[in-house]
Write a protein that holds these residues in place. Sequence first.
Motif, short mmCIF file in Angstrom:
data_model
loop_
_atom_site.label_atom_id
_atom_site.label_comp_id
_atom_site.label_asym_id
_atom_site.label_seq_id
_atom_site.Cartn_x
_atom_site.Cartn_y
_atom_site.Cartn_z
N ASP A 8 6.82 11.32 -49.73
CA ASP A 8 6.99 12.32 -48.68
C ASP A 8 6.52 11.77 -47.34
O ASP A 8 5.87 10.73 -47.28
CB ASP A 8 6.25 13.63 -49.00
CG ASP A 8 4.77 13.45 -49.21
OD1 ASP A 8 4.13 12.70 -48.44
OD2 ASP A 8 4.23 14.06 -50.14
N GLU A 9 6.91 12.46 -46.33
CA GLU A 9 6.44 12.20 -44.96
C GLU A 9 6.28 13.57 -44.32
O GLU A 9 7.26 14.22 -43.98
CB GLU A 9 7.43 11.35 -44.18
CG GLU A 9 6.95 11.01 -42.79
CD GLU A 9 7.96 10.16 -42.04
OE1 GLU A 9 8.45 10.62 -41.00
OE2 GLU A 9 8.27 9.05 -42.52
N ILE A 10 5.03 14.00 -44.22
CA ILE A 10 4.76 15.35 -43.71
C ILE A 10 3.84 15.24 -42.50
O ILE A 10 2.80 14.58 -42.56
CB ILE A 10 4.13 16.23 -44.81
CG1 ILE A 10 5.12 16.36 -45.97
CG2 ILE A 10 3.75 17.59 -44.25
CD1 ILE A 10 4.58 17.04 -47.19
N ARG A 11 4.23 15.88 -41.43
CA ARG A 11 3.40 15.94 -40.23
C ARG A 11 2.46 17.13 -40.39
O ARG A 11 2.89 18.28 -40.34
CB ARG A 11 4.29 16.06 -39.00
CG ARG A 11 5.09 14.76 -38.77
CD ARG A 11 6.12 14.86 -37.69
NE ARG A 11 7.47 15.29 -37.99
CZ ARG A 11 8.27 14.88 -38.98
NH1 ARG A 11 7.82 14.08 -39.92
NH2 ARG A 11 9.51 15.29 -39.09
N ALA A 12 1.19 16.82 -40.59
CA ALA A 12 0.20 17.84 -40.96
C ALA A 12 0.09 18.97 -39.94
O ALA A 12 0.05 20.14 -40.31
CB ALA A 12 -1.16 17.19 -41.17
#
Length: 135
Positions: free
Chosen positions: A72-76
């Motif tokens: 995944d690549e999630i911008r917190a």
Amino acid sequence: MSTPPASLRMVEVSGAEALWLLEGSSLGRLVYPQRDLTVIRPGRHTWEFGRLVVRTPASAAAVPATATYHVDEIRAVAGTGWTVTVSGPVDVITDRDEAAHYQRTLTGWTHGPHDTLLRLHPKTMSGFRLVRAEA
């Protein structure tokens, strides 16, 4: 006046887009059951010839015949990004030349004696984009 928090939603992506996201990344997590626990190990991966090759600090003997890999690549702060999950049978790469190739191209971790190269044969692949909902 403060702005209310933006609504977020998950949007399922096509198999082609999930594969595109997976191919564009290199770091994920191998997930598998071990006794009564779920084990999660970091992994470096590459997609070649319809298979996912994963280098992970796990004991080869501990990894069952079927596993799941999650990327995944999630911008917190924003809560946006994407997630892809691949599941299927795995086998340990034992061929010396093939293992040497992946040891050169996939960075590993030092974790005792465990440095395993696996080939995951995908049976399922799913993905989602995490996006802001339209107002």
